[in-house]
Design an enzyme around this catalytic site. Structure first.
Site, mmCIF file in Angstrom:
data_model
loop_
_atom_site.group_PDB
_atom_site.id
_atom_site.type_symbol
_atom_site.label_atom_id
_atom_site.label_comp_id
_atom_site.label_asym_id
_atom_site.label_seq_id
_atom_site.Cartn_x
_atom_site.Cartn_y
_atom_site.Cartn_z
ATOM 1 N N GLU A 1 5.110 -11.305 -5.562
ATOM 2 C CA GLU A 1 4.261 -11.898 -6.667
ATOM 3 C C GLU A 1 4.860 -11.069 -7.985
ATOM 4 O OE1 GLU A 1 3.328 -7.640 -5.895
ATOM 5 O OE2 GLU A 1 3.834 -9.195 -4.644
ATOM 6 N N GLN B 1 5.762 -3.162 7.099
ATOM 7 C CA GLN B 1 6.169 -2.132 7.777
ATOM 8 C C GLN B 1 5.149 -2.324 9.103
ATOM 9 O OE1 GLN B 1 6.094 1.119 5.081
ATOM 10 N NE2 GLN B 1 7.624 0.256 3.847
ATOM 11 N N ASN C 1 8.731 -1.477 -4.530
ATOM 12 C CA ASN C 1 8.172 -0.012 -4.720
ATOM 13 C C ASN C 1 7.849 0.525 -3.271
ATOM 14 O OD1 ASN C 1 6.922 2.218 -5.229
ATOM 15 N ND2 ASN C 1 4.708 1.094 -5.612
ATOM 16 N N GLY D 1 2.135 5.337 0.877
ATOM 17 C CA GLY D 1 2.276 6.159 1.893
ATOM 18 C C GLY D 1 3.163 5.816 3.234
ATOM 19 N N GLY E 1 0.775 -1.319 0.027
ATOM 20 C CA GLY E 1 0.084 -0.329 0.067
ATOM 21 C C GLY E 1 0.951 1.153 0.057
ATOM 22 N N CYS F 1 5.442 -5.385 1.737
ATOM 23 C CA CYS F 1 5.634 -4.185 1.476
ATOM 24 C C CYS F 1 4.975 -3.236 2.717
ATOM 25 C CB CYS F 1 5.168 -3.666 0.344
ATOM 26 S SG CYS F 1 5.811 -2.126 -0.472
ATOM 27 N N LEU F 2 3.995 -2.591 2.785
ATOM 28 C CA LEU F 2 3.378 -1.869 3.691
ATOM 29 C C LEU F 2 3.040 -2.814 4.744
ATOM 30 C CD1 LEU F 2 2.257 0.881 4.912
ATOM 31 C CD2 LEU F 2 0.376 0.604 3.998
ATOM 32 N N HIS G 1 8.315 -7.416 -3.418
ATOM 33 C CA HIS G 1 7.047 -7.948 -4.078
ATOM 34 C C HIS G 1 7.258 -9.391 -4.540
ATOM 35 C CE1 HIS G 1 4.409 -4.584 -3.786
ATOM 36 N NE2 HIS G 1 5.311 -3.993 -3.656
ATOM 37 N N GLY H 1 8.771 3.643 -0.233
ATOM 38 C CA GLY H 1 9.773 4.963 0.349
ATOM 39 C C GLY H 1 9.928 4.916 1.552
#
Length: 364
Positions: free
Chosen positions: A335, A252, A290, A223, A221, A248-249, A333, A292
Site C-alpha cells: 500500500e 511473520q 518498516n 514488535g 504491526g 509485514c507482521l 508494504h 525489524g
C-alpha cells in the site's frame, strides 16, 4: 532549548529540542525515506521506537490531515538533522513541531544523523533516551538506566483497535485483523469496494469465521511476532478455511503458523527505496518497508511454504505463498504510504484469490 540523545553504548549527541519537552526512551532506528515523514511518524509499527530520519531536511512540507496512517502516533521520538519549521505546501495545516507538541512526542534536531546511522548499521539497533528539554543530565546515570532497561513486549495490544468497526463496501467481505494497521491498507481495500470489518488483534478464528468473510487480511504491526502467540494460533486456525493475505507482521505470523521461524535483523529495513525481486515473474520492484524481524529461510523446509520474493540488498525473505491453501504474504508494504506503488497489484491478487475461492465453492 538543548536536548541530548544518549545511547546505551555511551554515545552522546547534543542538539536542539522540538515538540514535547518530556524525556523518552526507546529503540533507536533509522529510516532512509526522502519524503513521507508524516506517514512514518504515524505508522503504528514504530511503537516504542525513536526514528532517525537519514534525509537531512525534515518538516519542509508540514503536516496535513490526509497523510496520517493512524490517529495517535506511537513512536517514542524523532531525530533529524535540520528541522524546517516554516513549511511551504498548499496542503499544510501545521508544522511538525506543532504536531509533536500536541501528541506529546519529543524530537531532537541539529545532530549528525550520518554518524548515528553509521553507528546503528555497524552495531545494530540500540536503546536510547531523548532527555527532557533544557534540563541538566547525569549522562552516566542515563547510560546505566538504558543498559538495565527492559523493552516492553506488549506493543501490539497497545496499538490495535479495542473494538471491531466496519468500513462498508459492496464487494468482497474482508476481515482485517489489526495488529497495528496502517490505514493505507484499509484505503486500498476500500478502493476495490471491499466490505471491511476491522477487528482487534486477539479476535479468535471462530469469531472471524462467524462473520463469513470472503477473505482475511493480516495487517502490519510492531514488535517481535513471537510476543503474540495467540495471533499465531488464530492464523493457523484460519488457513484453509478462507483466503489469507498478510503484510509485514502478518507475514511473520503466517510463517510461524506454518512452522517456520523468525529472527531479529541487525538494523531492520525502514524506508521507501528497498528493492525486492519477485521470483515468480523475475520483476524487481522498489518497495516501502518498516520491520525489524524477518523469516528464517532455512526453517521453511517441510512447511509447504514457497519463497516468492527476496530482498536484493541482503537476500532476506520478502514474500511467501502456501502450496496447498489460498494464502500469500509479503514482508513489505504494497500500500506504500509513503513510498512507491510498484507492488500495489498485490491487492488485486488478493481479490482474485477470493473470486477463485467463490467459484470453487459454487461448483462444489
Amino acid at each position: 532549548m538543548e536536548r541530548y540523545l544518549i545511547l546505551e553504548d555511551g554515545t552522546v549527541f547534543k542538539g536542539t529540542a522540538f515538540g514535547s519537552e518530556a524525556a523518552s526512551t526507546g529503540e533507536v532506528v533509522f529510516n532512509t525515506g526522502m519524503t513521507g515523514y508524516q506517514e512514518v511518524l504515524s505508522d503504528p509499527s514504530y511503537c516504542d521506537q525513536i526514528i532517525t530520519m537519514t534525509y537531512p531536511l525534515i518538516g519542509n512540507y508540514g503536516i496535513n490531515r490526509d497523510d496520517f496512517e493512524s490517529i495517535e502516533p506511537a513512536a517514542s521520538g524523532m531525530v533529524v538533522r535540520e528541522l524546517a519549521d516554516m513549511p511551504s505546501n498548499f496542503r499544510s495545516d501545521s508544522t511538525l513541531c506543532e504536531l509533536f507538541k500536541v501528541k506529546g512526542i519529543p524530537g531532537i534536531a541539529g545532530i549528525d544523523t550520518r554518524k548515528l546511522t553509521r553507528l546503528i548499521r555497524s552495531n545494530g539497533t540500540v536503546k536510547g533516551m531523548l532527555t527532557a528539554a533544557g534540563q541538566a543530565v547525569d549522562t552516566e546515570a542515563v547510560i546505566r538506566q538504558l543498559r538495565a532497561f527492559a523493552p516492553k513486549r506488549d506493543q501490539v495490544s497497545r496499538v490495535s483497535t479495542e473494538r471491531p468497526y466496519p468500513s462498508p463496501g459492496r464487494g468482497k467481505r474482508v476481515v482485517l485483523i489489526d495488529y497495528g494497521m496502517k490505514h493505507g491498507i484499509l484505503r486500498e481495500l476500500n478502493k476495490r469496494d471491499c466490505d471491511v470489518l476491522v477487528v482487534p488483534y486477539n479476535t479468535t478464528a471462530e469469531e472471524i469465521l462467524r462473520w463469513n468473510p470472503d477473505g482475511v487480511m493480516l495487517s502490519n504491526g510492531p514488535g517481535d511476532p513471537k510476543d503474540v502467540p495467540e495471533c499465531v494460533e488464530t492464523v493457523k486456525a484460519l488457513l484453509g478455511k478462507v483466503p489469507v493475505f498478510g503484510i509485514c507482521l502478518g507475514h511473520q505470523l503466517f510463517a510461524l503458523a506454518c512452522g517456520a521461524e523468525t529472527y531479529k535483523l541487525k538494523f531492520g529495513h525502514r524506508g521507501g527505496n528497498q528493492p525486492v525481486k519477485d521470483l515468480m515473474t523475475g520483476r524487481t520492484e522498489i518497495t516501502s518497508q518498516n520491520h525489524g524481524y524477518s523469516v528464517q529461510e532455512d526453517t521453511l523446509s517441510g512447511t509447504r511454504l514457497k519463497v516468492t520474493h527476496k530482498a536484493l540488498n541482503d537476500g532476506s525473505v520478502e514474500g511467501l505463498m502456501h502450496l496447498d491453501v489460498p494464502a500469500f504474504t509479503v514482508q513489505y508494504h504494497p500500500e506504500a504510504s509513503p513510498g512507491p506503488e510498484d507492488a500495489n497489484h498485490l491487492f488485486d491478487r488478493f481479490i482474485g484469490l477470493m473470486n477463485k475461492k467463490e467459484k470453487e465453492l459454487a461448483h462444489a
